[in-house]
Design a protein around this motif. Structure first.
Motif, PDB file in Angstrom:
ATOM      1  N   ASP A  67       0.825  -1.199   0.000  1.00 55.21           N
ATOM      2  CA  ASP A  67       0.000   0.000   0.000  1.00 55.21           C
ATOM      3  C   ASP A  67       0.869   1.263   0.000  1.00 55.21           C
ATOM      4  O   ASP A  67       2.008   1.257   0.476  1.00 55.21           O
ATOM      5  N   LYS A  68       0.312   2.338  -0.525  1.00 56.02           N
ATOM      6  CA  LYS A  68       1.005   3.632  -0.596  1.00 56.02           C
ATOM      7  C   LYS A  68       1.493   4.101   0.776  1.00 56.02           C
ATOM      8  O   LYS A  68       2.524   4.754   0.885  1.00 56.02           O
ATOM      9  N   SER A  69       0.757   3.742   1.835  1.00 60.23           N
ATOM     10  CA  SER A  69       1.134   4.184   3.184  1.00 60.23           C
ATOM     11  C   SER A  69       2.449   3.577   3.649  1.00 60.23           C
ATOM     12  O   SER A  69       3.024   4.014   4.648  1.00 60.23           O
ATOM     13  N   ARG A  70       2.962   2.582   2.923  1.00 58.70           N
ATOM     14  CA  ARG A  70       4.238   1.937   3.286  1.00 58.70           C
ATOM     15  C   ARG A  70       5.431   2.571   2.564  1.00 58.70           C
ATOM     16  O   ARG A  70       6.574   2.183   2.797  1.00 58.70           O
ATOM     17  N   GLN A  71       5.182   3.503   1.668  1.00 53.23           N
ATOM     18  CA  GLN A  71       6.262   4.055   0.828  1.00 53.23           C
ATOM     19  C   GLN A  71       7.099   5.095   1.564  1.00 53.23           C
ATOM     20  O   GLN A  71       6.571   6.024   2.172  1.00 53.23           O
ATOM     21  N   VAL A  72       8.409   4.939   1.468  1.00 53.83           N
ATOM     22  CA  VAL A  72       9.362   5.908   2.014  1.00 53.83           C
ATOM     23  C   VAL A  72       9.908   6.731   0.854  1.00 53.83           C
ATOM     24  O   VAL A  72      10.291   6.186  -0.179  1.00 53.83           O
ATOM     25  N   GLY A  73       9.958   8.057   1.010  1.00 51.14           N
ATOM     26  CA  GLY A  73      10.542   8.874  -0.053  1.00 51.14           C
ATOM     27  C   GLY A  73       9.870  10.215  -0.197  1.00 51.14           C
ATOM     28  O   GLY A  73       8.944  10.555   0.553  1.00 51.14           O
ATOM     29  N   SER A  74      10.324  10.990  -1.168  1.00 52.36           N
ATOM     30  CA  SER A  74       9.805  12.340  -1.369  1.00 52.36           C
ATOM     31  C   SER A  74       8.333  12.341  -1.751  1.00 52.36           C
ATOM     32  O   SER A  74       7.620  13.313  -1.494  1.00 52.36           O
ATOM     33  N   SER A  75       7.846  11.263  -2.391  1.00 50.71           N
ATOM     34  CA  SER A  75       6.430  11.167  -2.729  1.00 50.71           C
ATOM     35  C   SER A  75       5.700  10.206  -1.797  1.00 50.71           C
ATOM     36  O   SER A  75       4.557   9.829  -2.051  1.00 50.71           O
ATOM     37  N   GLY A  76       6.373   9.812  -0.703  1.00 49.99           N
ATOM     38  CA  GLY A  76       5.770   8.926   0.283  1.00 49.99           C
ATOM     39  C   GLY A  76       5.919   9.496   1.679  1.00 49.99           C
ATOM     40  O   GLY A  76       5.746  10.689   1.909  1.00 49.99           O
ATOM     41  N   LYS A  77       6.269   8.640   2.647  1.00 47.42           N
ATOM     42  CA  LYS A  77       6.402   9.059   4.043  1.00 47.42           C
ATOM     43  C   LYS A  77       7.851   9.411   4.370  1.00 47.42           C
ATOM     44  O   LYS A  77       8.792   8.888   3.770  1.00 47.42           O
ATOM     45  N   THR A  78       8.002  10.291   5.350  1.00 49.69           N
ATOM     46  CA  THR A  78       9.312  10.599   5.917  1.00 49.69           C
ATOM     47  C   THR A  78       9.442   9.822   7.225  1.00 49.69           C
ATOM     48  O   THR A  78       8.576   9.924   8.094  1.00 49.69           O
ATOM     49  N   VAL A  79      10.513   9.046   7.339  1.00 51.42           N
ATOM     50  CA  VAL A  79      10.686   8.186   8.514  1.00 51.42           C
ATOM     51  C   VAL A  79      11.981   8.537   9.243  1.00 51.42           C
ATOM     52  O   VAL A  79      12.918   9.064   8.641  1.00 51.42           O
ATOM     53  N   LYS A  80      12.011   8.209  10.538  1.00 51.18           N
ATOM     54  CA  LYS A  80      13.205   8.459  11.362  1.00 51.18           C
ATOM     55  C   LYS A  80      13.490   7.240  12.230  1.00 51.18           C
ATOM     56  O   LYS A  80      13.451   7.317  13.459  1.00 51.18           O
ATOM     57  N   PRO A  81      13.777   6.094  11.624  1.00 47.43           N
ATOM     58  CA  PRO A  81      14.038   4.886  12.414  1.00 47.43           C
ATOM     59  C   PRO A  81      15.440   4.901  13.008  1.00 47.43           C
ATOM     60  O   PRO A  81      16.296   5.686  12.597  1.00 47.43           O
ATOM     61  N   ARG A  82      15.689   4.006  13.955  1.00 46.67           N
ATOM     62  CA  ARG A  82      17.044   3.818  14.468  1.00 46.67           C
ATOM     63  C   ARG A  82      17.856   2.966  13.493  1.00 46.67           C
ATOM     64  O   ARG A  82      19.052   3.182  13.319  1.00 46.67           O
ATOM     65  N   VAL A  83      17.183   1.961  12.895  1.00 46.02           N
ATOM     66  CA  VAL A  83      17.829   1.037  11.962  1.00 46.02           C
ATOM     67  C   VAL A  83      16.980   0.948  10.698  1.00 46.02           C
ATOM     68  O   VAL A  83      15.749   0.806  10.776  1.00 46.02           O
ATOM     69  N   HIS A 114      14.066   8.436  -2.910  1.00 47.33           N
ATOM     70  CA  HIS A 114      13.852   7.521  -1.786  1.00 47.33           C
ATOM     71  C   HIS A 114      14.608   8.007  -0.545  1.00 47.33           C
ATOM     72  O   HIS A 114      14.040   8.064   0.556  1.00 47.33           O
ATOM     73  N   LEU A 115      15.863   8.366  -0.716  1.00 45.54           N
ATOM     74  CA  LEU A 115      16.682   8.782   0.426  1.00 45.54           C
ATOM     75  C   LEU A 115      16.154  10.044   1.085  1.00 45.54           C
ATOM     76  O   LEU A 115      16.387  10.271   2.275  1.00 45.54           O
ATOM     77  N   ALA A 116      15.428  10.874   0.320  1.00 39.38           N
ATOM     78  CA  ALA A 116      14.878  12.109   0.874  1.00 39.38           C
ATOM     79  C   ALA A 116      13.875  11.835   1.988  1.00 39.38           C
ATOM     80  O   ALA A 116      13.609  12.714   2.818  1.00 39.38           O
ATOM     81  N   GLY A 117      13.337  10.617   2.021  1.00 39.42           N
ATOM     82  CA  GLY A 117      12.367  10.286   3.051  1.00 39.42           C
ATOM     83  C   GLY A 117      12.959   9.667   4.300  1.00 39.42           C
ATOM     84  O   GLY A 117      12.229   9.314   5.223  1.00 39.42           O
ATOM     85  N   ILE A 118      14.295   9.540   4.351  1.00 42.96           N
ATOM     86  CA  ILE A 118      14.956   8.930   5.507  1.00 42.96           C
ATOM     87  C   ILE A 118      15.658  10.024   6.306  1.00 42.96           C
ATOM     88  O   ILE A 118      16.608  10.634   5.828  1.00 42.96           O
ATOM     89  N   LYS A 119      15.197  10.276   7.497  1.00 38.72           N
ATOM     90  CA  LYS A 119      15.747  11.336   8.337  1.00 38.72           C
ATOM     91  C   LYS A 119      16.320  10.754   9.631  1.00 38.72           C
ATOM     92  O   LYS A 119      16.181   9.576   9.926  1.00 38.72           O
ATOM     93  N   GLY A 120      16.956  11.626  10.395  1.00 36.50           N
ATOM     94  CA  GLY A 120      17.410  11.239  11.729  1.00 36.50           C
ATOM     95  C   GLY A 120      18.704  10.457  11.787  1.00 36.50           C
ATOM     96  O   GLY A 120      19.052   9.929  12.831  1.00 36.50           O
ATOM     97  N   ASN A 121      19.420  10.339  10.672  1.00 31.94           N
ATOM     98  CA  ASN A 121      20.713   9.663  10.654  1.00 31.94           C
ATOM     99  C   ASN A 121      20.649   8.249  11.226  1.00 31.94           C
ATOM    100  O   ASN A 121      21.379   7.891  12.157  1.00 31.94           O
ATOM    101  N   PRO A 122      19.789   7.371  10.659  1.00 33.67           N
ATOM    102  CA  PRO A 122      19.697   5.995  11.184  1.00 33.67           C
ATOM    103  C   PRO A 122      20.896   5.151  10.762  1.00 33.67           C
ATOM    104  O   PRO A 122      21.665   5.544   9.877  1.00 33.67           O
ATOM    105  N   PHE A 123      21.030   3.987  11.373  1.00 32.21           N
ATOM    106  CA  PHE A 123      22.041   3.011  10.963  1.00 32.21           C
ATOM    107  C   PHE A 123      21.462   2.280   9.753  1.00 32.21           C
ATOM    108  O   PHE A 123      20.463   1.565   9.865  1.00 32.21           O
ATOM    109  N   ILE A 124      22.090   2.456   8.595  1.00 32.12           N
ATOM    110  CA  ILE A 124      21.554   1.916   7.345  1.00 32.12           C
ATOM    111  C   ILE A 124      22.341   0.674   6.925  1.00 32.12           C
ATOM    112  O   ILE A 124      23.561   0.710   6.803  1.00 32.12           O
ATOM    113  N   VAL A 125      21.608  -0.424   6.736  1.00 33.28           N
ATOM    114  CA  VAL A 125      22.177  -1.654   6.199  1.00 33.28           C
ATOM    115  C   VAL A 125      21.597  -1.840   4.799  1.00 33.28           C
ATOM    116  O   VAL A 125      20.374  -1.916   4.638  1.00 33.28           O
ATOM    117  N   ALA A 126      22.449  -1.885   3.782  1.00 33.22           N
ATOM    118  CA  ALA A 126      21.999  -2.013   2.397  1.00 33.22           C
ATOM    119  C   ALA A 126      22.360  -3.385   1.849  1.00 33.22           C
ATOM    120  O   ALA A 126      23.490  -3.839   1.985  1.00 33.22           O
TER     121      ALA A 126
END
Length: 328
Positions: free
Chosen positions: A247-263, A275-287
């Motif tokens: 669902d659209k409510s799960r989307q992270v990004g400039s046209s989706g939600k802005t999130v601030k997770p720890r991980v 996509h990266l524009a929706g990730i805030k708060g300097n989380p620990f990112i595993v790619a």
């Protein structure tokens, strides 16, 4: 070196995360200098923003006007032109409002303009080098920018890590009296808040986020199973929503939600700016991505080159095994 100003975006009386990132970018230009934060708005929320910025900026310029109570780039441009010194370097967040504000501001200031910078460096007294990413992050373009008349540069969110410095006690300088009447050809109507879905991804500290690499809707449960054992929620990039796999409510990004997770686990996600524009708060990112050249690896704390359809089940089993041992 010309004076460096950072235009600060804010919501609900709280500065955007880009405020600290712009301060870090400014230090790349003049390590011994002191960038100036510029904030526009009205009322108590503006006062709260200025007070919060004093701990990281030695100087905060406040422009208060009732016409600036709601976001309008035309009005903000008019206000900034009247207070910014000639030849200034202005850093602006590369997000919706910043992309609306910055090009026209550079024209009004008769200054150079470079957008979506992920790196910045002072070459000499009259030039900057701004690094931009082209072709989905596969190529880095180094742009030499003449700043003899100043420059306006938009900075990609997340491109600069906030500096770890001791809090300071900066001063707030009221520039409101230096602007005249403000008028624009457009006016603010309303803010429409998106409806919340079955899961609010903005409230979770751990996100397992899937992209095009999940390949098929039938593979989504692989990520859901991992999220369950991690106590996380499943989010996604736009291609997954476009394919109607989530669902659209799960989307992270400039046209989706802005999130601030720890991980943040980015699984099969290339790592586009949107996509990266929706990730805030300097989380620990595993790619996790099959392509070693995926742009997501440039911002990840840990990068794993592998097929997520093979790696995620192994990770799920390993976490279950570790929890089983620890519970005995």
């Amino acid at each position: 070196m010309p004076r460096v100003f950072a235009y600060i975006a804010h919501t609900g009386g709280v500065p955007d995360d880009s405020a600290a990132e712009l301060a870090a970018a400014a230090q790349k230009l003049d390590a011994g200098g002191s960038p100036v934060a510029v904030v526009t708005g009205w009322g108590g929320e503006l006062e709260s923003v200025c007070d919060a910025l004093r701990v990281s900026y030695a100087e905060v310029w406040k422009i208060a006007n009732e016409a600036l109570a709601y976001p309008n780039a035309e009005l903000v441009r008019s206000a900034l032109v009247q207070v910014l010194p000639a030849g200034s370097i202005v850093l602006v967040p590369h997000e919706h409002f910043g992309m609306d504000l910055a090009p026209g501001l550079s024209i009004k200031l008769n200054a150079a303009f470079v957008s979506d910078g992920v790196g910045i460096e002072a070459l000499d007294g009259a030039a900057l080098k701004v690094v931009r990413q082209e072709f989905g992050g596969q190529v880095s373009a180094h742009v030499r920018c003449d700043i003899s008349s100043g420059a306006v540069v938009t900075i990609r969110p997340g491109a600069f890590k906030p500096l770890e410095t001791a809090p300071i006690s900066g001063c707030v300088i009221d520039k409101s009296g230096e602007i005249g009447a403000l008028a624009a050809g457009r006016r603010y109507l309303e803010t429409v808040v998106a409806e919340a879905g079955d899961v609010d991804i903005t409230k979770h500290g751990i996100l397992v986020s899937i992209g095009r690499g999940i390949q098929d809707k039938d593979n989504v449960p692989i990520a859901e199973e991992l999220a369950q054992v991690m106590g996380a929620a499943v989010s996604c990039s736009r291609p997954v929503v476009d394919a109607k796999w989530l669902d659209k409510s799960r989307q992270v990004g400039s046209s989706g939600k802005t999130v601030k997770p720890r991980v943040y686990l980015a699984c099969g996600i290339s790592g586009s700016f949107q996509h990266l524009a929706g990730i805030k708060g300097n989380p620990f990112i595993v790619a996790i991505n099959k392509s070693p050249k995926a742009p997501i690896f440039q911002v990840a704390d840990v990068g794993i080159v592998d097929d997520i359809l093979e790696f995620l089940p192994e990770l799920t089993n390993k976490i279950r095994e570790m929890r089983s041992v620890s519970s005995k």
